[in-house]
Motif scaffolding. Structure first.
Motif, PDB file in Angstrom:
ATOM      1  N   GLU A  66       0.840  -1.195   0.000  1.00  0.00           N
ATOM      2  CA  GLU A  66       0.000   0.000   0.000  1.00  0.00           C
ATOM      3  C   GLU A  66       0.880   1.252   0.000  1.00  0.00           C
ATOM      4  O   GLU A  66       1.871   1.325   0.727  1.00  0.00           O
ATOM      5  N   GLU A  67       0.517   2.210  -0.825  1.00  0.00           N
ATOM      6  CA  GLU A  67       1.201   3.501  -0.829  1.00  0.00           C
ATOM      7  C   GLU A  67       0.573   4.411   0.208  1.00  0.00           C
ATOM      8  O   GLU A  67      -0.653   4.542   0.267  1.00  0.00           O
ATOM      9  N   GLN A  68       1.411   5.046   1.024  1.00  0.00           N
ATOM     10  CA  GLN A  68       0.896   5.940   2.056  1.00  0.00           C
ATOM     11  C   GLN A  68       1.795   7.164   2.166  1.00  0.00           C
ATOM     12  O   GLN A  68       2.992   7.090   1.862  1.00  0.00           O
ATOM     13  N   PRO A  69       1.261   8.286   2.642  1.00  0.00           N
ATOM     14  CA  PRO A  69       2.124   9.433   2.935  1.00  0.00           C
ATOM     15  C   PRO A  69       3.097   9.058   4.053  1.00  0.00           C
ATOM     16  O   PRO A  69       2.761   8.264   4.935  1.00  0.00           O
ATOM     17  N   SER A  70       4.281   9.632   4.024  1.00  0.00           N
ATOM     18  CA  SER A  70       5.293   9.286   5.024  1.00  0.00           C
ATOM     19  C   SER A  70       4.855   9.632   6.441  1.00  0.00           C
ATOM     20  O   SER A  70       5.326   9.055   7.418  1.00  0.00           O
ATOM     21  N   SER A  71       3.918  10.574   6.562  1.00  0.00           N
ATOM     22  CA  SER A  71       3.431  10.969   7.896  1.00  0.00           C
ATOM     23  C   SER A  71       2.776   9.791   8.623  1.00  0.00           C
ATOM     24  O   SER A  71       2.792   9.728   9.856  1.00  0.00           O
ATOM     25  N   VAL A  72       2.205   8.839   7.864  1.00  0.00           N
ATOM     26  CA  VAL A  72       1.593   7.656   8.478  1.00  0.00           C
ATOM     27  C   VAL A  72       2.646   6.863   9.246  1.00  0.00           C
ATOM     28  O   VAL A  72       2.403   6.366  10.350  1.00  0.00           O
ATOM     29  N   LEU A  73       3.822   6.769   8.670  1.00  0.00           N
ATOM     30  CA  LEU A  73       4.920   6.041   9.302  1.00  0.00           C
ATOM     31  C   LEU A  73       5.388   6.768  10.564  1.00  0.00           C
ATOM     32  O   LEU A  73       5.629   6.151  11.605  1.00  0.00           O
ATOM     33  N   GLU A  74       5.490   8.086  10.480  1.00  0.00           N
ATOM     34  CA  GLU A  74       5.936   8.877  11.637  1.00  0.00           C
ATOM     35  C   GLU A  74       4.912   8.839  12.770  1.00  0.00           C
ATOM     36  O   GLU A  74       5.280   8.843  13.955  1.00  0.00           O
ATOM     37  N   ASP A  75       3.639   8.792  12.413  1.00  0.00           N
ATOM     38  CA  ASP A  75       2.592   8.711  13.445  1.00  0.00           C
ATOM     39  C   ASP A  75       2.635   7.365  14.168  1.00  0.00           C
ATOM     40  O   ASP A  75       2.368   7.280  15.367  1.00  0.00           O
ATOM     41  N   LYS A  76       2.982   6.323  13.435  1.00  0.00           N
ATOM     42  CA  LYS A  76       3.001   4.975  14.004  1.00  0.00           C
ATOM     43  C   LYS A  76       4.209   4.750  14.900  1.00  0.00           C
ATOM     44  O   LYS A  76       4.135   4.039  15.905  1.00  0.00           O
ATOM     45  N   TYR A  77       5.357   5.349  14.526  1.00  0.00           N
ATOM     46  CA  TYR A  77       6.596   5.153  15.281  1.00  0.00           C
ATOM     47  C   TYR A  77       7.128   6.523  15.718  1.00  0.00           C
ATOM     48  O   TYR A  77       7.689   7.266  14.905  1.00  0.00           O
ATOM     49  N   PRO A  78       6.976   6.862  16.995  1.00  0.00           N
ATOM     50  CA  PRO A  78       7.397   8.191  17.467  1.00  0.00           C
ATOM     51  C   PRO A  78       8.891   8.463  17.267  1.00  0.00           C
ATOM     52  O   PRO A  78       9.296   9.630  17.167  1.00  0.00           O
ATOM     53  N   ASN A  79       9.707   7.425  17.195  1.00  0.00           N
ATOM     54  CA  ASN A  79      11.160   7.611  17.061  1.00  0.00           C
ATOM     55  C   ASN A  79      11.644   7.524  15.614  1.00  0.00           C
ATOM     56  O   ASN A  79      12.837   7.544  15.361  1.00  0.00           O
TER      57      ASN A  79
END
Length: 495
Positions: A66-79
């Motif tokens: 699935e293609e997602q905006p990179s912000s989805v990744l940052e929201d999932k992993y705070p670090n």
């Protein structure tokens, strides 16, 4: 919104590439080191993530991309922080890299996952395009809706998907081999699949419901802003395995499905309309019609078409990392990596299409630049990086014990196991085949009475049984050809 990464101090883990290998690697590191900042650098605004992951058997895995905006990744992993920029240069001695955006990034451990780019038939030809990333797929769709005939050159996964999915447009398919799908199949499997190109496609039962995101486009030029594989060496990450599900691949004609295959040939020359009209070929081929572009094949045939799709394989994206460094390259131009995914440069790892596995492989495994291996390599590279930091020994992961891949071609489920095309076995093998026209094709590769590989097309339900037989290396000599006898339920014997 995540805060921008702190680039003034060295980052313990930096990953380059927003495809499956890079994102998987970054996610795994973020999970294992929650107190450390992980930096993912990607040139594309959308990243690829694995969804609906299923472990089908010991080694077979099935998942969506699935293609997602990179912000989805940052929201999932705070670090985990994402830096949206291409890499401009790398200095391995200084453990430093520079981005096109002007930032300098210091790292302790670096993993390069920047994938591969298409081998285009020719560059700077407006009538030739490669399909690799989201932008180029959208450009293909835009051109296709006005087309009545296209030429597809190549015989790998993208070509196989294209020629089957395109409707409302005649397709001339040029393959250099004696049969279609040579990367995945033998001639027998190809013959099983060919009728699918000649009959009506079944209606899709359900549309793809996963969220899709697109990059911003410039409406005045109809071309995507930023880099695209059509005109640049800086592509986004590769398309997902079901990339065609969410777009309309229909041409301008009323034909449903018309594919003409030209075997054992390659492109000899590509002519623009003007070049063709002025060439002697025009008088030789008076019925060639008026087309924007013409292809001359090595078998002497000439076809006019609206555009040409180049699907002739990929080249690892290593160029930007080589200058001033001492990376060892494999014969396919990938970065050589050892059994811990380490390159020849200290503290630099690589995973996915950019790298070439140069350890002594299992007799049942080989590298192929596929989605499954990109995910596995990204995950394993993160484990190896962590093991190095923690000074823990890491054994080669079990996923590298047996080659296994599950996909879909021509609307058939396809499972490939082990040495499915007898790779590296020479003459010391025999093939057992069972085929039911229009339903299933089963091929096993035997050597010394033991199963070494298999191709399963259709709903055979044999993948787990055959996987066990290949892994166990049981002597099956006593079964002979009855091993594939449909009246014998071999699952009862071996499951």
């Amino acid at each position: 919104m995540a805060s921008p990464p702190n680039l003034e101090k060295p980052t313990k883990f930096v990953v380059v590439g927003g495809g499956i290998a890079g994102v998987t690697c970054a996610e795994q590191l973020a999970c294992q080191f929650p107190s450390e900042e992980i930096l993912l650098i990607t040139a594309a605004p959308l990243i690829k993530t694995v969804t609906n992951f299923k472990q089908v058997s010991k080694t077979l895995e099935d998942f969506d991309v699935e293609e997602q905006p990179s912000s989805v990744l940052e929201d999932k992993y705070p670090n985990l922080r994402v830096l949206l920029s291409a890499v401009k240069s790398l200095q391995t001695k200084e453990h430093s890299l520079q981005t096109e955006g002007g930032q300098t990034v210091q790292y302790e451990k670096l993993c390069l996952c920047s994938g591969a780019r298409p081998k285009l038939l020719t560059r700077d030809n407006p009538h030739v395009l490669g399909i690799r990333d989201t932008d180029s797929a959208q450009e293909f769709q835009r051109r296709l809706c006005k087309a009545k005939r296209i030429a597809v050159v190549g015989n790998g996964g993208i070509a196989l998907e294209l020629v089957y999915e395109v409707e409302g447009c005649e397709v001339i398919w040029a393959v250099k081999d004696k049969a279609i799908g040579n990367t995945f199949f033998d001639a027998g499997a190809a013959q099983f699949l060919i009728p699918s190109l000649e009959k009506e496609k079944p209606k899709k039962s359900l549309p793809c419901k996963r969220a899709r995101y697109t990059t911003e486009t410039d409406s005045s030029s109809h071309s995507p802003k930023g880099s695209s594989i059509l005109d640049s060496g800086e592509p986004g990450s590769a398309l997902g395995p079901d990339w065609h599900e969410g777009i309309n691949l229909r041409g301008a004609d009323k034909v449903s499905h018309r594919v003409h295959v030209e075997y054992q040939c390659e492109i000899q020359h590509i002519y623009s309309q003007e070049e063709f009209l002025l060439s002697p070929l025009r008088s030789q081929k008076p019925n060639a019609g008026n087309w924007p572009v013409y292809i001359q094949l090595t078998n002497g045939k000439i076809y006019g078409c609206d555009f040409v799709v180049s699907a002739t394989g990929v080249v690892p994206n290593t160029d930007v990392f080589l200058d001033g460094n001492n990376f060892e390259l494999a014969s396919d131009l990938g970065l050589r990596v050892d059994e811990h995914m380490r390159t020849s440069e200290p503290d630099v790892y690589a995973a996915g299409d950019i790298c070439t596995a140069c350890w002594e492989p299992s007799p049942l495994w080989q590298q192929m630049r596929l989605w499954t291996q990109a995910r596995q390599m990204g995950w394993y590279a993160a484990r190896c990086m962590a093991g190095d930091i923690l000074e823990e020994p890491i054994e080669l992961d079990f996923c590298f014990e047996l080659f296994s891949h599950i996909t879909k071609f021509f609307n058939y489920k396809v499972v490939l196991l082990g040495k499915f095309n007898a790779q590296g076995l020479g003459q010391d093998h025999e093939l057992l085949v069972r085929c039911t026209k229009g339903q299933e094709y089963v091929k096993v590769v035997m050597s010394g009475g033991r199963m070494m590989g298999a191709v399963l097309i259709g709903e055979t339900d044999l993948e787990e049984t055959f996987e066990n037989l290949i892994l166990n290396q049981m002597d099956l000599s006593s079964f002979g050809e009855d091993l594939l006898n449909p009246s014998i339920d071999i699952e009862d014997y071996f499951d």
